[in-house]
Enzyme design. Structure first.
Site, PDB file in Angstrom:
ATOM      1  N   TYR A  32     -27.496  14.263  72.396  1.00  0.00           N
ATOM      2  CA  TYR A  32     -27.554  14.320  73.861  1.00  0.00           C
ATOM      3  C   TYR A  32     -26.190  14.070  74.471  1.00  0.00           C
ATOM      4  O   TYR A  32     -25.246  13.674  73.773  1.00  0.00           O
ATOM      5  CB  TYR A  32     -28.579  13.312  74.397  1.00  0.00           C
ATOM      6  CG  TYR A  32     -28.126  11.866  74.409  1.00  0.00           C
ATOM      7  CD1 TYR A  32     -28.039  11.126  73.241  1.00  0.00           C
ATOM      8  CD2 TYR A  32     -27.767  11.244  75.603  1.00  0.00           C
ATOM      9  CE1 TYR A  32     -27.618   9.800  73.262  1.00  0.00           C
ATOM     10  CE2 TYR A  32     -27.346   9.912  75.633  1.00  0.00           C
ATOM     11  CZ  TYR A  32     -27.275   9.210  74.462  1.00  0.00           C
ATOM     12  OH  TYR A  32     -26.848   7.898  74.482  1.00  0.00           O
ATOM     13  N   ARG A  51     -17.769  17.189  72.874  1.00  0.00           N
ATOM     14  CA  ARG A  51     -18.438  16.161  72.065  1.00  0.00           C
ATOM     15  C   ARG A  51     -19.823  16.642  71.640  1.00  0.00           C
ATOM     16  O   ARG A  51     -20.258  16.392  70.507  1.00  0.00           O
ATOM     17  CB  ARG A  51     -18.526  14.838  72.833  1.00  0.00           C
ATOM     18  CG  ARG A  51     -19.142  13.729  71.987  1.00  0.00           C
ATOM     19  CD  ARG A  51     -19.062  12.372  72.638  1.00  0.00           C
ATOM     20  NE  ARG A  51     -19.812  12.324  73.873  1.00  0.00           N
ATOM     21  CZ  ARG A  51     -19.802  11.299  74.725  1.00  0.00           C
ATOM     22  NH1 ARG A  51     -19.064  10.234  74.453  1.00  0.00           N
ATOM     23  NH2 ARG A  51     -20.516  11.317  75.828  1.00  0.00           N
ATOM     24  N   ARG A  97     -44.879  18.757  59.704  1.00  0.00           N
ATOM     25  CA  ARG A  97     -43.945  17.624  59.711  1.00  0.00           C
ATOM     26  C   ARG A  97     -43.292  17.532  58.339  1.00  0.00           C
ATOM     27  O   ARG A  97     -43.963  17.283  57.338  1.00  0.00           O
ATOM     28  CB  ARG A  97     -44.681  16.319  60.039  1.00  0.00           C
ATOM     29  CG  ARG A  97     -43.727  15.133  60.119  1.00  0.00           C
ATOM     30  CD  ARG A  97     -44.434  13.793  60.271  1.00  0.00           C
ATOM     31  NE  ARG A  97     -43.446  12.713  60.227  1.00  0.00           N
ATOM     32  CZ  ARG A  97     -42.945  12.199  59.096  1.00  0.00           C
ATOM     33  NH1 ARG A  97     -43.369  12.621  57.916  1.00  0.00           N
ATOM     34  NH2 ARG A  97     -42.029  11.238  59.161  1.00  0.00           N
ATOM     35  N   HIS A  99     -39.416  16.329  56.461  1.00  0.00           N
ATOM     36  CA  HIS A  99     -38.032  15.881  56.648  1.00  0.00           C
ATOM     37  C   HIS A  99     -37.070  17.062  56.571  1.00  0.00           C
ATOM     38  O   HIS A  99     -36.060  17.096  57.262  1.00  0.00           O
ATOM     39  CB  HIS A  99     -37.633  14.863  55.566  1.00  0.00           C
ATOM     40  CG  HIS A  99     -38.190  13.490  55.785  1.00  0.00           C
ATOM     41  ND1 HIS A  99     -39.523  13.231  55.869  1.00  0.00           N
ATOM     42  CD2 HIS A  99     -37.562  12.303  55.936  1.00  0.00           C
ATOM     43  CE1 HIS A  99     -39.711  11.943  56.066  1.00  0.00           C
ATOM     44  NE2 HIS A  99     -38.534  11.352  56.116  1.00  0.00           N
ATOM     45  N   LYS A 144     -23.605  11.462  68.908  1.00  0.00           N
ATOM     46  CA  LYS A 144     -24.372  10.994  70.071  1.00  0.00           C
ATOM     47  C   LYS A 144     -25.834  11.389  69.853  1.00  0.00           C
ATOM     48  O   LYS A 144     -26.359  12.345  70.444  1.00  0.00           O
ATOM     49  CB  LYS A 144     -23.795  11.552  71.379  1.00  0.00           C
ATOM     50  CG  LYS A 144     -24.224  10.714  72.586  1.00  0.00           C
ATOM     51  CD  LYS A 144     -23.312  10.908  73.762  1.00  0.00           C
ATOM     52  CE  LYS A 144     -23.856  10.302  75.046  1.00  0.00           C
ATOM     53  NZ  LYS A 144     -23.976   8.846  75.057  1.00  0.00           N
ATOM     54  N   GLU A 176     -18.233  -1.469  69.119  1.00  0.00           N
ATOM     55  CA  GLU A 176     -18.391  -1.028  70.514  1.00  0.00           C
ATOM     56  C   GLU A 176     -19.480  -1.879  71.156  1.00  0.00           C
ATOM     57  O   GLU A 176     -19.891  -2.889  70.590  1.00  0.00           O
ATOM     58  CB  GLU A 176     -18.732   0.468  70.557  1.00  0.00           C
ATOM     59  CG  GLU A 176     -20.004   0.835  69.818  1.00  0.00           C
ATOM     60  CD  GLU A 176     -20.338   2.323  69.880  1.00  0.00           C
ATOM     61  OE1 GLU A 176     -19.842   3.034  70.767  1.00  0.00           O
ATOM     62  OE2 GLU A 176     -21.141   2.769  69.033  1.00  0.00           O
ATOM     63  N   LEU A 200     -18.932   5.503  69.033  1.00  0.00           N
ATOM     64  CA  LEU A 200     -18.969   6.768  69.760  1.00  0.00           C
ATOM     65  C   LEU A 200     -17.595   7.044  70.366  1.00  0.00           C
ATOM     66  O   LEU A 200     -16.998   6.150  70.980  1.00  0.00           O
ATOM     67  CB  LEU A 200     -20.018   6.676  70.880  1.00  0.00           C
ATOM     68  CG  LEU A 200     -20.303   8.004  71.569  1.00  0.00           C
ATOM     69  CD1 LEU A 200     -21.178   8.878  70.674  1.00  0.00           C
ATOM     70  CD2 LEU A 200     -20.981   7.788  72.912  1.00  0.00           C
TER      71      LEU A 200
HETATM   72  N1  PLP Z   1     -20.897   3.856  73.026  1.00  0.00           N
HETATM   73  C1  PLP Z   1     -22.225   4.015  73.118  1.00  0.00           C
HETATM   74  C2  PLP Z   1     -23.083   3.486  72.026  1.00  0.00           C
HETATM   75  C3  PLP Z   1     -22.793   4.648  74.241  1.00  0.00           C
HETATM   76  O1  PLP Z   1     -24.124   4.796  74.323  1.00  0.00           O
HETATM   77  C4  PLP Z   1     -21.940   5.096  75.276  1.00  0.00           C
HETATM   78  C5  PLP Z   1     -22.485   5.758  76.454  1.00  0.00           C
HETATM   79  O2  PLP Z   1     -23.646   5.913  76.636  1.00  0.00           O
HETATM   80  C6  PLP Z   1     -20.563   4.912  75.144  1.00  0.00           C
HETATM   81  C7  PLP Z   1     -20.067   4.301  74.000  1.00  0.00           C
HETATM   82  C8  PLP Z   1     -19.625   5.396  76.214  1.00  0.00           C
HETATM   83  O3  PLP Z   1     -19.490   6.811  76.152  1.00  0.00           O
HETATM   84  P1  PLP Z   1     -19.109   7.656  77.441  1.00  0.00           P
HETATM   85  O4  PLP Z   1     -17.863   7.047  77.987  1.00  0.00           O
HETATM   86  O5  PLP Z   1     -18.877   9.015  76.907  1.00  0.00           O
HETATM   87  O6  PLP Z   1     -20.241   7.556  78.399  1.00  0.00           O
END
Ligand code: PLP
Length: 278
Positions: A32, A51, A97, A99, A144, A176, A200
């Site tokens: 997403y 991304r 279903r 995997h 993501k 993070e 991320l």
């Molecule tokens: N890290 C995680 C786990 C996130 O869910 C998000 C945003 O939802 C970010 C970092 C920040 O990413 P962005 O600046 O692209 O929104």
């Protein structure tokens, strides 16, 4: 806005339907993006689409052709000035279903508008509190992914205890936040964890690094230990929903003076101006 986009059609949220055999529903098999719209302009769309393409490629899916036009058509139907585009792509529907997925499946594409609170300057100046937790998520946090159970548990851990965010530590290294990237300042040098499979690549992280460099500040992308974090002068979280959120306490530990620092306020102002003039 009640209307959403689902697989080529504009329909209301309440009438939209997807199959229970969708791999997004059964396996969390999809990715997403959350993209801000400010003053009716889509913010850093190409960075988000790059991304998305990368996340899709990392899970063995092809890029979605024509997605930019679909997003633009979708937002032209929304009369609001500020909102977020939630774009959700799953591998699609499979009759059994299993995997193992079939090659060349038809993806499910959902786009909807969401609204999230944006903090005002008074709230930013007061600062926010965070907690720390072991990062128990999987080792592909650079994707993501819509499989967000780990992040959901960690964000709820923060909110249940009255914190804004949970800062995540793996092997004594800051990765993070549960829904944000993290920056810290020590002796006027700004640090943020370097990109890896453990975090991320935030679009806001990237923007802040560019803006900091443009303003002649020193930014260092490297490992940050738990001690580094707790002995820093300033900490802030970054994400598309709130670009700069200063953190003044982490659990029982005061960060720096316990007040929002000058670098955090400066980058908040610089980013707010950049958004205003975008
Ligand atoms: N890290 C995680 C786990 C996130 O869910 C998000 C945003 O939802 C970010 C970092 C920040 O990413 P962005 O600046 O692209 O929104």
């Amino acid at each position: 806005m009640d209307e959403i986009y689902l697989n080529g059609k504009f329909v209301s949220r309440s009438s939209a339907q997807i199959s229970i055999m969708d791999r997004g529903f059964l396996f969390g098999d999809g990715v997403y993006e959350l993209i801000p719209v400010y003053n009716k302009k889509i913010f850093l769309l190409h960075k988000h689409l790059n991304r998305l393409k990368n996340s899709l490629s990392l899970i063995g899916m092809s890029d979605i052709s024509g997605i930019e036009d679909i997003i633009k058509k979708f937002i032209s139907r929304n009369s609001n000035d500020h909102f977020f585009i939630y774009l959700h792509v799953t591998r699609g529907e499979q009759s059994q279903r299993n995997h193992i997925y079939k090659e060349a499946m038809e993806p499910t594409i959902l786009i909807m508008c969401e609204e999230y609170p944006s903090y005002n300057k008074d709230q930013i100046q007061k600062g926010f509190h965070a907690c720390m937790h072991e990062d128990f998520r999987w080792l592909k946090s650079n994707i993501k992914s819509i499989s967000l159970l780990g992040n959901v548990m960690l964000k709820n851990h923060a909110s249940k205890h009255g914190y804004y965010e949970t800062l995540l530590i793996r092997n004594n290294k800051l990765t993070e936040g549960s829904a944000s990237n993290v920056f810290m300042v020590k002796d006027n040098i700004i640090h943020t964890p370097k990109l890896s499979n453990e975090l991320l690549p935030g679009v806001t992280r990237d923007l802040l690094i560019d803006l900091l460099k443009d303003n002649n500040m020193i930014i260092n992308e490297s490992d940050i230990s738990q001690d580094d974090l707790l002995s820093s002068d300033e900490v802030w979280c970054s994400s598309s929903t709130n670009a700069v959120v200063p953190i003044t306490m982490v659990d029982e530990n005061q960060i720096g003076s316990g007040k929002v620092g000058s670098t955090s306020l400066l980058i908040y102002d610089i980013t707010r101006d950049f958004i205003k003039n975008y």
